[in-house]
Scaffold this motif. Structure first.
Motif, mmCIF file in Angstrom:
data_model
loop_
_atom_site.group_PDB
_atom_site.id
_atom_site.type_symbol
_atom_site.label_atom_id
_atom_site.label_comp_id
_atom_site.label_asym_id
_atom_site.label_seq_id
_atom_site.Cartn_x
_atom_site.Cartn_y
_atom_site.Cartn_z
ATOM 1 N N PHE A 37 43.610 45.457 49.417
ATOM 2 C CA PHE A 37 42.447 45.318 50.294
ATOM 3 C C PHE A 37 41.938 46.685 50.723
ATOM 4 O O PHE A 37 42.635 47.692 50.603
ATOM 5 N N ALA A 38 40.729 46.690 51.272
ATOM 6 C CA ALA A 38 40.124 47.931 51.751
ATOM 7 C C ALA A 38 40.794 48.399 53.044
ATOM 8 O O ALA A 38 41.415 47.601 53.753
ATOM 9 N N ASN A 66 44.957 52.095 48.977
ATOM 10 C CA ASN A 66 44.090 50.905 48.943
ATOM 11 C C ASN A 66 43.390 50.768 47.592
ATOM 12 O O ASN A 66 42.675 51.676 47.167
ATOM 13 N N LYS A 67 43.616 49.635 46.937
ATOM 14 C CA LYS A 67 42.960 49.339 45.658
ATOM 15 C C LYS A 67 42.415 47.917 45.728
ATOM 16 O O LYS A 67 43.006 46.982 45.177
ATOM 17 N N PRO A 68 41.287 47.739 46.430
ATOM 18 C CA PRO A 68 40.735 46.394 46.610
ATOM 19 C C PRO A 68 40.020 45.868 45.368
ATOM 20 O O PRO A 68 39.718 46.617 44.442
ATOM 21 N N GLY A 69 39.776 44.559 45.385
ATOM 22 C CA GLY A 69 38.959 43.939 44.344
ATOM 23 C C GLY A 69 39.752 43.197 43.294
ATOM 24 O O GLY A 69 40.976 43.336 43.175
ATOM 25 N N GLY A 70 39.021 42.371 42.553
ATOM 26 C CA GLY A 70 39.627 41.646 41.439
ATOM 27 C C GLY A 70 40.679 40.648 41.842
ATOM 28 O O GLY A 70 41.623 40.389 41.093
ATOM 29 N N SER A 71 40.544 40.050 43.042
ATOM 30 C CA SER A 71 41.537 39.075 43.530
ATOM 31 C C SER A 71 42.958 39.639 43.510
ATOM 32 O O SER A 71 43.925 38.938 43.244
ATOM 33 N N ILE A 74 43.638 44.363 40.404
ATOM 34 C CA ILE A 74 43.602 45.827 40.250
ATOM 35 C C ILE A 74 44.874 46.449 40.828
ATOM 36 O O ILE A 74 45.530 47.280 40.193
ATOM 37 N N THR A 160 38.442 37.720 49.929
ATOM 38 C CA THR A 160 38.361 38.042 48.506
ATOM 39 C C THR A 160 38.295 36.743 47.721
ATOM 40 O O THR A 160 38.772 35.706 48.189
ATOM 41 N N ASN A 186 35.283 42.145 49.660
ATOM 42 C CA ASN A 186 36.463 42.948 49.345
ATOM 43 C C ASN A 186 37.157 43.376 50.637
ATOM 44 O O ASN A 186 36.993 44.501 51.105
#
Length: 325
Positions: A37-38, A66-71, A74, A160, A186
């Motif tokens: 998450f962010a 933090n590596k948010p995105g792509g459910s 990522i 997300t 995100n």
């Protein structure tokens, strides 16, 4: 051939022996924890609180990546590909480990084979929150009735796509005959901001994320997904109390290491994180925001996730939801 295989075996023993020998002094440098998450998300904030105590105990900081995105995919891939030395961990969550396998046709990681469980982290319930200025409802029944009269439709935010906060809305649509439109974000902060701004009318979020806005009167909480009412909102009924027991949802997160991480290092990590999660500092801080520490052993965490996966497998099957939708 025999000589080469013997050399490989000796090399493997030497590597394992080195890892085991180092385990008593582990960690000797900062540990990177990858968060799906962010910055500013509720899990991100909780991890930073744990990091303070972890450093006091071990002398080593936790670097939050933090590596948010792509459910969560990522973040999951990043840790899966990291060196299995205990210095890179994944702050996994409900959707990454127990929902994604049933909502995605294909995943680039395997929740069981790609990682080794270290320990649980925290558990919490979700709340159905609405914009107080735009939504006149004060409970689930009133919300459903109001939503069905809105010609322009009603939207709800999740932190997300493919997560429990998304899936809660899918279940609610099914059980009530509503047709809320899902709007994924995100992370929790942008979901909250869009709820406050009126871009969405409702959201499924952790209580901590909206608590201050409930107190200011900008957001209303209509129901909780927990089995019991929260002492922080004693006047708000649970979904079960309001006739929707399928929305009794417990969200959780845990710490996982790349597959291949030596057991001695997993044990050391589990012991250090468990010490922090059992500390009065964390227990008291989290109790105030409706979080529950989950200082599981590695085996307990694995059993817990397997049982939770069965629950979501059935729920996904009943709903017919697929991530490609």
């Amino acid at each position: 051939m025999h000589k080469r295989s013997t050399l490989f075996t000796l090399a493997a023993f030497l590597i394992m022996g080195t890892a085991l020998a180092q385990a008593p002094n582990f960690p000797e440098r900062p540990i990177r924890v990858v968060v799906p998450f962010a910055p500013g998300n509720t899990l991100d904030n909780a991890l930073r609180q744990v990091a303070e105590e972890f450093k006091k105990n071990t002398g080593q900081p936790i670097v939050v990546d933090n590596k948010p995105g792509g459910s969560g995919i990522i973040a999951a891939q990043n840790v899966m590909q990291a060196a299995p030395d205990g210095y890179t961990l994944l702050l996994s969550n409900t959707s990454m480990m127990t929902i994604n396998p049933y909502t995605f046709a294909k995943l680039p990681y395997d929740p069981e084979k790609s990682y080794k469980p270290v320990t649980g982290f925290l558990g919490a319930s979700l709340v159905l929150a609405v914009n107080a200025a735009n939504v006149p409802a004060n409970n689930v029944k009133e919300f459903v009735a109001w939503a069905k009269t809105q010609s322009g439709g009603v939207s709800y935010a999740s932190f997300t796509a493919g997560n429990s906060s998304h899936f809660a809305g899918v279940i609610m649509n099914q059980r009530t005959g509503m047709n809320m439109v899902h709007v994924p974000f995100n992370g929790t902060p942008p979901a909250v901001q869009n709820l406050l701004g009126g871009q969405v009318q409702a959201a499924f979020l952790p209580l901590m994320a909206v608590k201050s806005h409930v107190e200011s009167g900008k957001i209303k909480v209509l129901a909780l997904t927990s089995p019991q009412r929260s002492p922080l909102l004693p006047n708000v009924a649970t979904f079960t109390e309001q006739g929707l027991p399928d929305l009794e949802i417990y969200i959780w997160s845990g710490l996982s290491a790349p597959a291949g991480t030596p057991d001695a290092i997993i044990s050391k990590l589990q012991a250090e994180f468990s010490k922090v999660l059992k500390s009065q500092t964390i227990i008291e801080k989290w109790r105030a925001i409706d979080f529950e520490p989950l200082p599981f052993t590695s085996a307990e965490f694995q059993t817990f996730t397997r049982n939770d996966a069965k629950r979501w497998q059935e729920a996904v099957k009943i709903s017919g939801f697929k991530a490609s939708e």
